[in-house]
Design an enzyme around this catalytic site. Structure first.
Site, PDB file in Angstrom:
ATOM      1  N   GLY A 168      28.200  30.740  -9.425  1.00  0.00           N
ATOM      2  CA  GLY A 168      26.796  30.733  -9.796  1.00  0.00           C
ATOM      3  C   GLY A 168      25.837  30.532  -8.642  1.00  0.00           C
TER       4      GLY A 168
ATOM      5  N   CYS B 161      25.563  51.141 -37.004  1.00  0.00           N
ATOM      6  CA  CYS B 161      25.529  52.319 -36.130  1.00  0.00           C
ATOM      7  C   CYS B 161      25.645  53.583 -36.977  1.00  0.00           C
ATOM      8  CB  CYS B 161      26.663  52.256 -35.112  1.00  0.00           C
ATOM      9  SG  CYS B 161      26.861  53.790 -34.179  1.00  0.00           S
TER      10      CYS B 161
ATOM     11  N   CYS C 150      25.258  52.715 -31.370  1.00  0.00           N
ATOM     12  CA  CYS C 150      25.832  51.747 -30.443  1.00  0.00           C
ATOM     13  C   CYS C 150      25.289  52.010 -29.045  1.00  0.00           C
ATOM     14  CB  CYS C 150      27.354  51.877 -30.395  1.00  0.00           C
ATOM     15  SG  CYS C 150      28.181  51.290 -31.871  1.00  0.00           S
TER      16      CYS C 150
ATOM     17  N   CYS D 182      31.701  53.154 -29.165  1.00  0.00           N
ATOM     18  CA  CYS D 182      31.331  53.974 -30.323  1.00  0.00           C
ATOM     19  C   CYS D 182      32.286  55.161 -30.450  1.00  0.00           C
ATOM     20  CB  CYS D 182      29.896  54.454 -30.156  1.00  0.00           C
ATOM     21  SG  CYS D 182      29.159  55.152 -31.638  1.00  0.00           S
TER      22      CYS D 182
END
Lengths: 282, 402
Positions: free
Chosen positions: A30, A239, A264, A270
């Site tokens: 981080g 979707c 999607c 998808c």
């Protein structure tokens, strides 16, 4: 055209410099590691940080996937994938499961990542405190002292003003209990995918000259309050292509009468569902 | 439907083909040669070399041609070429005092050793369109007898000492020294200006292209950032300082243009060798004087150095350099031009232009996230509205809102 350029465009000295920054980033999860970002043949703001990270870790046998907004066929994803196919000659794919390196802008694939995969995020503004304090010298102090009160105050002010935390993307996270980190402008929908992921997450900010990392299995917590817990975006629609109700959906306006459909955002997800026989919502 | 919304490979290919056609323009019109761009658009080439950080007129001319005359795009092309080149050596500091001057002026002294040499400048031209230039060029290459004196003064050998017959008043006095002394050295003899502190050659100067910008930034790093910085941005910053936002009360102590030798000391030789010459413009601004306890007040310095004849940029750079020193000179950092954390990260045209234009990339996901959040807020407000004022027929939220 690519004659005269090294494998994956960058010269080896530059790659070494970037790999050192990556290693430091992995060692201090981080933490934003400054690095001597190069000009790339693509413009700053269009993924140069991610491209430099990818160029530095790419090997001959890697399989590269590039997505933008979750999709492999958006123009900038096409452009970056072509760039590496041209300057590195590596195999490319649109399948999340086949890729060893996935460079992304604004999304994490719906398909869970596995150990050994590397996500490379394109980052416009690596400093989560930038909007609260524009000065880097001040923000460095805040990070050094882990003084993140200003961010909590900002989130609290959201709740007072809007009844909820208004940040919906690039939602700040705390990495390994130490550094506050901008996850890049992924929707907060994707934040939980950062937490304890088996994949290595690398973040490259070219214009801002910062690299940071989340090593595999690192705890990543989205900031929230006990009485206002972090919440995911939800859709009431499914979707229209594959019928999924659990993935992040893009909204498509069909006409000027207010008709719309949802699909999607993750095109590979998808397509895989459709191939498996999942039908779309009517 | 889906394909129409998302982009495609075919669209990119078609766009590239269209760009190639537009770049070439009407095929009936002769193609531009790099020599023509180098010679006749020389100041465009200068700017691209400077902000592109590559001293190579041919590559810069190519970039201008490829970029259809968009200089920021040309700068970007040259930077992207430069970026993977190895850095073989650091030169010794340029000896601009040894410059073979083609132009040298001072606004602080009417006359001075070496004289005032105007050289080729737009400064005193009347900005009247010269319609002779629009006509077909004469067969001979006489420099255009009808052109303004400034245009006429430009010769192929522009960095030789100015040619007295072209413009007698502007010319240097008889047999001038090729390298007149620096004005700041003349003023410095009386202790009226702060001494220029030569930086220690070891370690080598910082290099923005090899290390990220950090704050506080060293002066060599600041000067490098300013030299590479966008001319328009620096001109406006300098102007803001002139108008009172962190004023430095500058005087144009000296501006000189000409060729200087570039020397390196190869490790295996141990002594300096000249590897070539570069044409540069140097500007020294004399700024607001300051004094410390027990020290007499003295003028301060701002410094600008650019490739070629980028004079406006050199002047702006010198003013902004001085403004950025304001903190160390006890003048505060409140004004934009004095604030290194404002000036330096925003001066690079390649960075600024790239990030600005990335807004053309799709942001479907983030926008969708915002839409979802807004709708939730609206739904929450509607649900919280007192009975009888029901706003619309939106389904109430699931009650997770406070």
């Amino acid at each position: 055209m690519t004659a005269g350029y090294n494998f994956a465009y960058l010269d080896e000295q530059t790659k070494r410099m970037i790999r050192r920054a990556i290693l430091k980033g992995v060692a201090v999860p981080g933490y934003q590691v400054p690095f001597a970002s190069r000009e790339m043949p693509l413009p700053f703001g269009w993924g140069t940080g991610g491209i430099q990270v990818t160029a530095s870790i790419l090997g001959y046998h890697d399989v590269l996937k590039v997505i933008d907004q979750g999709a492999d066929d958006t123009t900038n994803a096409v452009s970056i994938r072509r760039f590496f196919a041209r300057v590195a000659g590596v195999a490319t794919t649109t399948r999340t499961t086949e890729a060893t390196i996935i460079q992304t802008r604004h999304r994490i694939p719906e398909t869970p990542l596995r150990a050994g995969q590397i996500m490379v995020f394109q980052v416009p503004i690596p400093e989560p405190l930038r909007w609260l304090e524009p000065r880097e010298s001040e923000n460095r102090k805040s990070h050094a002292m882990a003084d993140y009160g200003a961010m909590h105050v900002k989130l609290y002010e959201d709740i007072v003003r809007y009844g909820q935390i208004a940040t919906s993307y690039d939602y700040p996270v705390r990495v390994a209990g130490r550094y506050l980190m901008a996850p890049s402008p992924i929707p907060k929908f994707d934040n939980p995918k950062l937490d304890r992921s088996p994949a290595l997450m690398l973040f490259g900010a070219g214009r801002e000259k910062r690299i940071y990392a989340i090593p595999p299995h690192t705890p990543v917590v989205s900031l929230d309050f006990e009485d206002h817990p972090f919440r995911l975006q939800r859709w009431t629609e499914a979707c229209s292509q594959c019928g999924d109700t659990a993935s992040f959906l893009d909204e498509i306006l069909m006409d000027d009468q207010g008709n719309r459909r949802f699909v999607c955002s993750d095109t590979d997800h998808c397509a895989a569902r459709q191939a498996a026989g999942q039908g779309g919502a009517p | 439907m889906y394909v129409a919304v998302k982009g495609g490979e075919a669209a990119i290919d078609a766009a590239h083909a269209a760009l190639a056609r537009k770049r070439r323009g009407d095929p009936e019109v002769p193609d531009l040669s790099l020599e023509q761009i180098d010679q006749q658009l020389a100041l465009a080439v200068d700017r691209v070399m400077l902000e592109g950080s590559v001293y190579d007129r041919e590559l810069a001319a190519l970039a201008v041609k490829q970029a259809r005359g968009d200089l920021l795009e040309a700068i970007f092309l040259l930077r992207a070429y430069r970026t993977t080149l190895p850095r073989l050596a650091a030169s010794r500091p340029l000896e601009t005092g040894q410059m073979v001057v083609a132009r040298r002026i001072s606004a602080t002294f009417k006359d001075l050793p070496g004289g005032q040499v105007l050289g080729a400048t737009f400064d005193y031209t009347h900005r009247l369109l010269d319609f002779d230039l629009a006509a077909a060029p004469p067969p001979d290459d006489g420099g255009g007898a009808g052109a303004a004196p400034a245009a006429a003064a430009r010769t192929d050998d522009e960095f030789a000492p100015a040619d007295p017959p072209e413009n007698p008043q502007a010319g240097p006095p008889a047999s001038p020294p090729a390298s007149p002394p620096r004005v700041s050295d003349l003023v410095g003899r009386d202790g009226l200006i702060e001494p220029a502190q030569p930086s220690d050659p070891e370690p080598a100067p910082d290099d923005l292209t090899r290390q990220p910008l950090r704050f506080p930034a060293s002066r060599d790093l600041r000067l490098q950032a300013l030299a590479r910085g966008d001319e328009g941005f620096l001109v406006s910053l300098a102007y803001s300082s002139q108008r009172g936002h962190g004023t430095t009360h500058p005087f144009a102590g000296e501006i000189r243009q000409g060729e200087v030798a570039v020397e390196i000391v190869p490790e295996e030789l141990g002594f300096p060798v000249t590897i070539g010459t570069v044409a540069v413009t140097e500007c020294e601004m004399f700024g607001q004087f300051v004094g410390a306890q027990g020290e007499p007040p003295r003028f301060t310095r701002g410094y600008g150095l650019t490739f070629g004849e980028s004079e406006r940029k050199a002047m702006a750079m010198a003013i902004v350099d001085r403004a950025l020193r304001s903190g160390e000179l006890g003048g505060g950092t409140a004004a934009p031009a004095q604030d290194a954390e404002f000036v330096l990260p925003h001066s690079d045209t390649v960075e600024a232009s790239g990030f600005l234009q990335h807004l053309k990339l799709p942001h479907y996901v983030d926008f969708q996230s915002e839409l979802e959040g807004l709708r939730r807020m609206h739904a929450g407000l509607a649900a919280a509205a007192p009975a009888g004022t029901a706003a619309g027929d939106e389904a109430p939220d699931d009650g997770t809102l406070p």
